[in-house]
Design a protein around this motif. Structure first.
Motif, mmCIF file in Angstrom:
data_model
loop_
_atom_site.group_PDB
_atom_site.id
_atom_site.type_symbol
_atom_site.label_atom_id
_atom_site.label_comp_id
_atom_site.label_asym_id
_atom_site.label_seq_id
_atom_site.Cartn_x
_atom_site.Cartn_y
_atom_site.Cartn_z
ATOM 1 N N MET A 1 31.997 30.897 -3.242
ATOM 2 C CA MET A 1 31.472 31.391 -1.986
ATOM 3 C C MET A 1 32.245 30.840 -0.800
ATOM 4 O O MET A 1 32.443 31.511 0.170
ATOM 5 C CB MET A 1 29.982 31.017 -1.941
ATOM 6 C CG MET A 1 29.262 31.196 -0.620
ATOM 7 S SD MET A 1 29.666 32.695 0.218
ATOM 8 C CE MET A 1 29.932 32.019 1.820
ATOM 9 N N ILE A 2 32.711 29.623 -0.900
ATOM 10 C CA ILE A 2 33.429 29.007 0.215
ATOM 11 C C ILE A 2 34.809 29.668 0.410
ATOM 12 O O ILE A 2 35.339 29.661 1.507
ATOM 13 C CB ILE A 2 33.577 27.481 -0.025
ATOM 14 C CG1 ILE A 2 32.213 26.818 -0.083
ATOM 15 C CG2 ILE A 2 34.415 26.813 1.019
ATOM 16 C CD1 ILE A 2 31.500 26.684 1.227
ATOM 17 N N GLU A 3 35.367 30.269 -0.635
ATOM 18 C CA GLU A 3 36.703 30.861 -0.537
ATOM 19 C C GLU A 3 36.816 31.920 0.562
ATOM 20 O O GLU A 3 37.789 31.898 1.307
ATOM 21 C CB GLU A 3 37.145 31.458 -1.884
ATOM 22 C CG GLU A 3 37.815 30.484 -2.799
ATOM 23 C CD GLU A 3 38.862 29.619 -2.122
ATOM 24 O OE1 GLU A 3 39.810 30.135 -1.518
ATOM 25 O OE2 GLU A 3 38.737 28.388 -2.191
ATOM 26 N N PRO A 4 35.877 32.881 0.671
ATOM 27 C CA PRO A 4 36.012 33.832 1.778
ATOM 28 C C PRO A 4 35.989 33.149 3.142
ATOM 29 O O PRO A 4 36.664 33.574 4.074
ATOM 30 C CB PRO A 4 34.804 34.759 1.634
ATOM 31 C CG PRO A 4 34.392 34.643 0.214
ATOM 32 C CD PRO A 4 34.754 33.243 -0.198
ATOM 33 N N LEU A 5 35.238 32.065 3.255
ATOM 34 C CA LEU A 5 35.189 31.360 4.528
ATOM 35 C C LEU A 5 36.504 30.638 4.806
ATOM 36 O O LEU A 5 36.962 30.596 5.946
ATOM 37 C CB LEU A 5 34.019 30.385 4.541
ATOM 38 C CG LEU A 5 32.637 31.029 4.444
ATOM 39 C CD1 LEU A 5 31.562 29.971 4.353
ATOM 40 C CD2 LEU A 5 32.390 31.959 5.601
ATOM 41 N N ARG A 6 37.118 30.079 3.779
ATOM 42 C CA ARG A 6 38.440 29.451 3.961
ATOM 43 C C ARG A 6 39.471 30.503 4.343
ATOM 44 O O ARG A 6 40.326 30.257 5.186
ATOM 45 C CB ARG A 6 38.864 28.731 2.689
ATOM 46 C CG ARG A 6 38.124 27.444 2.491
ATOM 47 C CD ARG A 6 38.739 26.611 1.390
ATOM 48 N NE ARG A 6 37.980 25.395 1.235
ATOM 49 C CZ ARG A 6 37.601 24.898 0.086
ATOM 50 N NH1 ARG A 6 37.932 25.494 -1.030
ATOM 51 N NH2 ARG A 6 36.910 23.788 0.039
ATOM 52 N N ARG A 7 39.385 31.664 3.728
ATOM 53 C CA ARG A 7 40.295 32.757 4.077
ATOM 54 C C ARG A 7 40.105 33.119 5.546
ATOM 55 O O ARG A 7 41.069 33.352 6.266
ATOM 56 C CB ARG A 7 40.018 33.970 3.195
ATOM 57 C CG ARG A 7 40.921 35.155 3.516
ATOM 58 C CD ARG A 7 40.373 36.469 3.019
ATOM 59 N NE ARG A 7 39.139 36.772 3.723
ATOM 60 C CZ ARG A 7 38.066 37.297 3.166
ATOM 61 N NH1 ARG A 7 38.051 37.587 1.899
ATOM 62 N NH2 ARG A 7 36.991 37.555 3.880
ATOM 63 N N ASN A 8 38.868 33.140 6.002
ATOM 64 C CA ASN A 8 38.602 33.474 7.395
ATOM 65 C C ASN A 8 39.176 32.433 8.348
ATOM 66 O O ASN A 8 39.624 32.775 9.436
ATOM 67 C CB ASN A 8 37.101 33.620 7.642
ATOM 68 C CG ASN A 8 36.554 34.888 7.050
ATOM 69 O OD1 ASN A 8 37.300 35.753 6.611
ATOM 70 N ND2 ASN A 8 35.252 34.991 7.021
ATOM 71 N N SER A 72 40.387 40.081 11.917
ATOM 72 C CA SER A 72 39.666 38.816 11.882
ATOM 73 C C SER A 72 38.189 39.012 12.208
ATOM 74 O O SER A 72 37.314 38.416 11.573
ATOM 75 C CB SER A 72 40.299 37.832 12.867
ATOM 76 O OG SER A 72 39.675 36.589 12.807
ATOM 77 N N GLY A 73 37.901 39.845 13.181
ATOM 78 C CA GLY A 73 36.508 40.118 13.539
ATOM 79 C C GLY A 73 35.738 40.773 12.410
ATOM 80 O O GLY A 73 34.589 40.399 12.119
#
Length: 128
Positions: A1-8, A72-73
């Motif tokens: 789950m943290i991976e999409p946030l790191r990508r962001n 990004s948005g």
């Protein structure tokens, strides 16, 4: 789950870098000339001749910055719908990454807006 946030976070950092180019291309020279430091602009352009290319292609620079802001948005909106982990430490990290990405995004929007003002509106306002 943290991976999409790191990508962001990385996407937001890329967007911030793209937004900074709008400042370098349009705001920095305008501010220096307004302050009477035209010689500093000449020295800067002599040291970094790519600044002329950025200024000549400001529509492309702003188009790329706008595209990065849109991507990004959308990524931030999509990841905001994802749940954070149940583990308290991972949930805290998830919330920190969301806030950090959001802060970078807002900073990028402000930078592009300042660059657009200096590149497109200021010349029209002072020409009249």
């Amino acid at each position: 789950m943290i991976e999409p946030l790191r990508r962001n976070v990385w996407l937001s950092i890329g967007t911030l870098c793209t937004s900074i180019t709008t400042l370098v291309c349009c705001v920095l020279p305008a501010v220096l000339v307004s302050l009477g430091a035209g010689a500093a602009v000449v020295g800067l352009v002599t040291a970094i001749p790519q600044l002329i290319w950025l200024s000549e292609h400001k529509a492309l620079v702003f188009g790329l910055a706008g595209g990065m802001l849109a991507i990004s948005g959308l990524a931030l909106l999509n990841s905001g719908k994802l749940p954070c982990p149940v583990d308290p430490s991972l949930a805290a990290a998830c919330q920190r990454l969301r806030r950090f990405s959001g802060g970078l995004f807002v900073t990028s929007v402000v930078l592009v807006a300042a660059g657009a003002f200096a590149a497109f509106l200021l010349p029209v306002m002072t020409a009249g």
